[in-house]
Write a protein that holds these residues in place. Structure first.
Motif, PDB file in Angstrom:
ATOM      1  N   THR A 100     -17.403  10.106  -1.195  1.00  0.00           N
ATOM      2  CA  THR A 100     -18.258   9.862  -1.442  1.00  0.00           C
ATOM      3  C   THR A 100     -17.847   8.395  -1.756  1.00  0.00           C
ATOM      4  O   THR A 100     -18.140   7.919  -0.936  1.00  0.00           O
ATOM      5  CB  THR A 100     -19.191  10.169  -1.728  1.00  0.00           C
ATOM      6  OG1 THR A 100     -19.836  11.810  -1.415  1.00  0.00           O
ATOM      7  CG2 THR A 100     -20.897   9.143  -1.444  1.00  0.00           C
ATOM      8  N   VAL A 101     -17.532   8.319  -2.877  1.00  0.00           N
ATOM      9  CA  VAL A 101     -17.264   7.122  -3.212  1.00  0.00           C
ATOM     10  C   VAL A 101     -16.462   5.757  -2.957  1.00  0.00           C
ATOM     11  O   VAL A 101     -16.450   4.613  -2.495  1.00  0.00           O
ATOM     12  CB  VAL A 101     -17.032   6.959  -4.691  1.00  0.00           C
ATOM     13  CG1 VAL A 101     -16.433   5.465  -5.534  1.00  0.00           C
ATOM     14  CG2 VAL A 101     -18.414   7.413  -6.026  1.00  0.00           C
ATOM     15  N   ALA A 102     -15.692   6.373  -2.432  1.00  0.00           N
ATOM     16  CA  ALA A 102     -14.123   6.154  -1.737  1.00  0.00           C
ATOM     17  C   ALA A 102     -14.344   5.609  -0.168  1.00  0.00           C
ATOM     18  O   ALA A 102     -14.338   4.470  -0.536  1.00  0.00           O
ATOM     19  CB  ALA A 102     -13.076   7.451  -1.707  1.00  0.00           C
ATOM     20  N   SER A 103     -14.973   6.479   0.557  1.00  0.00           N
ATOM     21  CA  SER A 103     -15.996   5.913   1.797  1.00  0.00           C
ATOM     22  C   SER A 103     -17.019   4.841   1.364  1.00  0.00           C
ATOM     23  O   SER A 103     -17.426   3.978   1.969  1.00  0.00           O
ATOM     24  CB  SER A 103     -16.737   7.428   2.076  1.00  0.00           C
ATOM     25  OG  SER A 103     -15.899   8.017   2.243  1.00  0.00           O
TER      26      SER A 103
ATOM     27  N   PHE B 242     -14.646  24.157   3.696  1.00  0.00           N
ATOM     28  CA  PHE B 242     -15.519  23.354   3.933  1.00  0.00           C
ATOM     29  C   PHE B 242     -15.424  21.946   3.766  1.00  0.00           C
ATOM     30  O   PHE B 242     -16.796  21.326   3.893  1.00  0.00           O
ATOM     31  CB  PHE B 242     -16.666  23.111   3.010  1.00  0.00           C
ATOM     32  CG  PHE B 242     -17.518  24.895   2.981  1.00  0.00           C
ATOM     33  CD1 PHE B 242     -18.302  25.596   4.018  1.00  0.00           C
ATOM     34  CD2 PHE B 242     -17.443  26.509   1.540  1.00  0.00           C
ATOM     35  CE1 PHE B 242     -18.862  26.262   3.300  1.00  0.00           C
ATOM     36  CE2 PHE B 242     -18.105  27.169   1.529  1.00  0.00           C
ATOM     37  CZ  PHE B 242     -19.343  27.406   2.282  1.00  0.00           C
ATOM     38  N   VAL B 243     -14.343  22.076   4.120  1.00  0.00           N
ATOM     39  CA  VAL B 243     -13.894  20.465   3.998  1.00  0.00           C
ATOM     40  C   VAL B 243     -14.778  19.642   5.399  1.00  0.00           C
ATOM     41  O   VAL B 243     -15.301  18.463   5.416  1.00  0.00           O
ATOM     42  CB  VAL B 243     -12.101  19.958   4.470  1.00  0.00           C
ATOM     43  CG1 VAL B 243     -11.476  19.063   5.094  1.00  0.00           C
ATOM     44  CG2 VAL B 243     -11.941  20.971   3.328  1.00  0.00           C
ATOM     45  N   GLY B 244     -14.137  20.964   6.160  1.00  0.00           N
ATOM     46  CA  GLY B 244     -14.775  19.481   7.324  1.00  0.00           C
ATOM     47  C   GLY B 244     -16.079  19.290   7.197  1.00  0.00           C
ATOM     48  O   GLY B 244     -17.086  18.939   7.816  1.00  0.00           O
ATOM     49  N   VAL B 245     -17.245  20.489   6.949  1.00  0.00           N
ATOM     50  CA  VAL B 245     -18.367  20.099   6.966  1.00  0.00           C
ATOM     51  C   VAL B 245     -18.912  18.668   5.779  1.00  0.00           C
ATOM     52  O   VAL B 245     -20.260  17.986   5.609  1.00  0.00           O
ATOM     53  CB  VAL B 245     -18.919  21.746   5.537  1.00  0.00           C
ATOM     54  CG1 VAL B 245     -20.684  20.424   5.047  1.00  0.00           C
ATOM     55  CG2 VAL B 245     -19.525  22.345   6.358  1.00  0.00           C
ATOM     56  N   LYS B 246     -18.278  18.870   4.712  1.00  0.00           N
ATOM     57  CA  LYS B 246     -18.502  17.791   3.763  1.00  0.00           C
ATOM     58  C   LYS B 246     -18.108  16.590   4.189  1.00  0.00           C
ATOM     59  O   LYS B 246     -18.767  15.512   4.298  1.00  0.00           O
ATOM     60  CB  LYS B 246     -17.274  17.464   2.207  1.00  0.00           C
ATOM     61  CG  LYS B 246     -17.968  19.245   1.233  1.00  0.00           C
ATOM     62  CD  LYS B 246     -17.222  18.493   0.723  1.00  0.00           C
ATOM     63  CE  LYS B 246     -15.930  19.706   0.445  1.00  0.00           C
ATOM     64  NZ  LYS B 246     -14.763  20.324  -0.321  1.00  0.00           N
ATOM     65  N   GLN B 247     -16.559  16.222   5.135  1.00  0.00           N
ATOM     66  CA  GLN B 247     -16.050  15.089   5.996  1.00  0.00           C
ATOM     67  C   GLN B 247     -17.758  15.143   6.885  1.00  0.00           C
ATOM     68  O   GLN B 247     -17.696  13.098   7.164  1.00  0.00           O
ATOM     69  CB  GLN B 247     -14.946  15.118   6.872  1.00  0.00           C
ATOM     70  CG  GLN B 247     -14.947  13.876   6.860  1.00  0.00           C
ATOM     71  CD  GLN B 247     -13.679  13.168   6.019  1.00  0.00           C
ATOM     72  OE1 GLN B 247     -12.744  14.135   5.298  1.00  0.00           O
ATOM     73  NE2 GLN B 247     -14.457  11.863   6.339  1.00  0.00           N
ATOM     74  N   GLU B 248     -18.107  15.510   7.359  1.00  0.00           N
ATOM     75  CA  GLU B 248     -19.414  15.358   7.997  1.00  0.00           C
ATOM     76  C   GLU B 248     -20.172  14.737   8.140  1.00  0.00           C
ATOM     77  O   GLU B 248     -21.393  14.007   8.623  1.00  0.00           O
ATOM     78  CB  GLU B 248     -19.961  16.611   9.505  1.00  0.00           C
ATOM     79  CG  GLU B 248     -20.112  16.385  10.272  1.00  0.00           C
ATOM     80  CD  GLU B 248     -20.802  17.791  10.940  1.00  0.00           C
ATOM     81  OE1 GLU B 248     -22.197  17.617  12.162  1.00  0.00           O
ATOM     82  OE2 GLU B 248     -19.614  18.511  11.041  1.00  0.00           O
TER      83      GLU B 248
ATOM     84  N   ARG C  88      -8.440   4.451  10.263  1.00  0.00           N
ATOM     85  CA  ARG C  88      -9.292   5.578   9.822  1.00  0.00           C
ATOM     86  C   ARG C  88      -9.793   5.815   8.822  1.00  0.00           C
ATOM     87  O   ARG C  88      -9.593   4.587   7.901  1.00  0.00           O
ATOM     88  CB  ARG C  88      -8.651   6.563   9.945  1.00  0.00           C
ATOM     89  CG  ARG C  88      -7.197   6.719   8.597  1.00  0.00           C
ATOM     90  CD  ARG C  88      -6.773   8.303   9.136  1.00  0.00           C
ATOM     91  NE  ARG C  88      -5.294   7.990   8.436  1.00  0.00           N
ATOM     92  CZ  ARG C  88      -5.810   9.100   6.549  1.00  0.00           C
ATOM     93  NH1 ARG C  88      -6.962   9.442   6.143  1.00  0.00           N
ATOM     94  NH2 ARG C  88      -4.999   8.807   5.592  1.00  0.00           N
ATOM     95  N   LEU C  89     -10.968   6.282   8.578  1.00  0.00           N
ATOM     96  CA  LEU C  89     -11.566   6.546   7.249  1.00  0.00           C
ATOM     97  C   LEU C  89     -11.111   7.428   6.299  1.00  0.00           C
ATOM     98  O   LEU C  89     -10.449   8.641   7.137  1.00  0.00           O
ATOM     99  CB  LEU C  89     -13.525   6.759   7.336  1.00  0.00           C
ATOM    100  CG  LEU C  89     -14.267   6.223   8.377  1.00  0.00           C
ATOM    101  CD1 LEU C  89     -15.449   6.570   8.751  1.00  0.00           C
ATOM    102  CD2 LEU C  89     -14.316   4.928   7.924  1.00  0.00           C
ATOM    103  N   VAL C  90     -11.667   7.200   5.303  1.00  0.00           N
ATOM    104  CA  VAL C  90     -11.105   7.989   4.045  1.00  0.00           C
ATOM    105  C   VAL C  90     -11.420   9.762   4.131  1.00  0.00           C
ATOM    106  O   VAL C  90     -12.243   9.849   4.676  1.00  0.00           O
ATOM    107  CB  VAL C  90     -10.831   7.580   2.625  1.00  0.00           C
ATOM    108  CG1 VAL C  90     -12.360   7.833   2.213  1.00  0.00           C
ATOM    109  CG2 VAL C  90     -10.299   8.690   1.218  1.00  0.00           C
ATOM    110  N   GLU C  91     -10.419  10.455   3.595  1.00  0.00           N
ATOM    111  CA  GLU C  91     -10.488  11.686   3.916  1.00  0.00           C
ATOM    112  C   GLU C  91     -10.113  12.663   3.016  1.00  0.00           C
ATOM    113  O   GLU C  91      -9.513  11.961   1.749  1.00  0.00           O
ATOM    114  CB  GLU C  91      -9.576  12.371   5.147  1.00  0.00           C
ATOM    115  CG  GLU C  91     -10.017  11.851   6.164  1.00  0.00           C
ATOM    116  CD  GLU C  91      -8.847  12.360   7.572  1.00  0.00           C
ATOM    117  OE1 GLU C  91      -7.931  13.732   7.318  1.00  0.00           O
ATOM    118  OE2 GLU C  91      -8.795  12.443   8.826  1.00  0.00           O
TER     119      GLU C  91
END
Length: 518
Positions: free
Chosen positions: A464-467, A149-155, A344-347
């Motif tokens: 989320t907080v990092a972003s 679900f990494v891609g789901v969370k990132q999206e 890039r954005l944090v991952e």
């Protein structure tokens, strides 16, 4: 008919307690040897210790524990309980007597829940609960499943950032709590049912709304505990409303299950959502426990009613603390810039290289545990802290007080993330300190009934907080005040008393990345 307000409800409860003095005598028998039982403040007939309790239950318990000791006996109307407020005593419950305290107490809302006995969160410790805990740890919430679900969370976080940017461009403050709740709900919906809750024509939007309403009604019914047997009368109809909402929830979930069954849930669990895995497990003839349709629905209710709002509240508190401590916010951003760069954005894969961010999250959870009090029920007579605790006793563990205990934490009310950092050259010398710290840092409870979703919650909060810190500066939008109010709201969850309204100001060098991430 005009709607019943909360004030009217509370007044009614108080009046019932006063009238009941003419009808009942206190049924709590005094022990023959009081010295072996936990100390208790002076009480009043029938109402017990209610006159000592304010709107913030965890703070009231904290105040009483400072006066009468870390283990006290209270009676809230007709509901007797033992309140525990120290790390050492909590470890006796979570480690020494973990099996004895593996049950959660039943509350007033239980009788109105059509899933009563099937909810994983409140299920008695036994075959069903052990099976579901194992399923959570090995399949539903296992690292390999969450990795899918990494891609789901990132999206979803990128959708969230885009909404913040649009609000910034409009010049209007953002209700951060509402946006974070929308984010966590969307993530849970996609993990559970492969669909987004917000902006969807699918039943998931109704599922989300019903989950929120069920959680709120359950909290109101919890107040009925002080009425004891009278709570079953449901004078305001909250129980009936709760039952009707769960029936609606059940009907919607039935549609979801049928659609998943039509799509098929065979083969490995790779790429499957939680409903697929639960349906597949229910058809496994070799499973240790025969999972029923009701079990599946009850588990999903637990997720939607209790698993989304908690993370959102924790992130609100974190952002509030960062706004009030701009020097710490700058340190977090500097760490992200050093680790991630500016292109890039944090991952999610970056999180393990951001120790200061992790320390900020932990320090926020220490000061503001979203569930400040957790309950256990004693299944055998035992001793805690040298005092007798009788079978069937309700024990309330005040995590809020434990994680602000001056005997365990230096300067406990200050926001100091550095207390969770460990320099590499001090590893050997500080191993014992870290071990001790784990016994007094308990934001997700402890023992075998500790939260199985803690790892997932941490990941969502960190990313989320990092972003939010990487992409935006944050200005308090409440009446032009510089600092955010940290006033706590009443309720079973530790929430902010006022909505967190903020102006997100895009970081100039990161702004070009946000519109292109979708």
């Amino acid at each position: 008919m005009a709607p019943i307000t909360d004030i009217q409800y509370y007044c009614f409860l108080f009046c019932i307690l006063l009238v009941s003095t003419l009808l009942f005598r206190s049924y709590a028998k005094k022990p023959t040897n009081p010295s072996t039982f936990p100390p208790s403040p002076p009480s009043l007939p029938i109402v017990g210790h209610l006159h000592l309790i304010g709107p913030l239950l965890h703070k009231s318990f904290q105040s009483l524990s400072r006066q009468y000791g870390p283990l006290i006996s209270l009676r809230l109307g007709f509901s007797p309980c033992i309140v525990l407020s120290s790390a050492a005593l909590a470890m006796e419950v979570f480690r020494t007597h973990d099996l004895i305290f593996a049950f959660r107490p039943e509350f007033a809302s239980t009788q109105f829940n059509i899933y009563n006995g099937s909810n994983f969160f409140t299920a008695p410790y036994g075959t069903y609960w052990r099976f579901m805990k194992k399923l959570c740890m090995t399949e539903l919430l296992a690292d390999r499943q969450l990795a899918g679900f990494v891609g789901v969370k990132q999206e979803e976080i990128r959708h969230f950032l885009r909404r913040l940017l649009e609000s910034s461009e409009s010049g209007k403050p953002v209700d951060v709590g509402a946006e974070l709740t929308r984010l966590t709900n969307n993530i849970i919906c996609r993990m559970a049912m492969t669909t987004r809750c917000s902006g969807s024509t699918y039943e998931s939007e109704e599922v989300r709304k019903l989950g929120d309403e069920i959680a709120k009604l359950g909290g109101k019914l919890g107040l009925g505990e002080i009425l004891g047997p009278l709570g079953k009368l449901d004078p305001f109809g909250y129980g009936k409303k709760l039952r009707n909402l769960i029936v609606q929830f059940d009907e919607l979930l039935e549609k979801v299950l049928r659609e998943h069954e039509n799509d098929g849930a065979e083969g490995t669990n790779e790429g499957k959502d939680l409903v697929d895995i639960l349906l597949k497990t229910s058809k496994d003839e070799k499973a240790e426990y025969k999972l029923t349709r009701t079990n599946i629905k009850a588990f999903l209710l637990d997720i939607f009613a209790g698993g989304t709002d908690t993370s959102a509240k924790a992130m609100q508190w974190t952002l509030a603390m960062l706004i009030n401590h701009p020097d710490i916010l700058r340190k977090v951003r500097a760490e992200i810039e050093f680790t991630v760069g500016e292109t890039r954005l944090v991952e999610e894969s970056d999180i393990h290289n951001l120790p200061y961010l992790q320390a900020v999250i932990k320090e926020t959870l220490r000061l503001f545990p979203v569930l400040p009090i957790i309950g256990r029920e004693c299944t055998e007579d035992c001793k805690i802290g040298g005092y007798d605790v009788k079978k069937k006793s309700r024990v309330l563990i005040n995590l809020y007080a434990i994680m602000r205990d001056p005997d365990s934490w230096e300067d406990p009310d200050s926001f100091r993330p550095e207390r969770f950092l460990m320099k590499s050259r001090e590893n050997l010398q500080r191993q014992e300190e870290i071990k001790n710290q784990s016994s007094k840092f308990l934001p997700f409870g402890g023992g075998r009934r500790g939260c199985p979703g803690a790892s997932h919650a941490y990941t969502i909060m960190h990313l989320t907080v990092a972003s939010m810190v990487q992409c935006f500066d944050w200005v308090n939008g409440d009446n032009g005040l510089t600092e955010v109010s940290l006033e706590q709201g009443a309720g079973f969850n530790l929430r902010m008393a006022h909505p967190l309204l903020c102006f997100p100001i895009p970081v100039a060098k990161l702004q070009p990345l946000i519109p292109t991430v979708l």
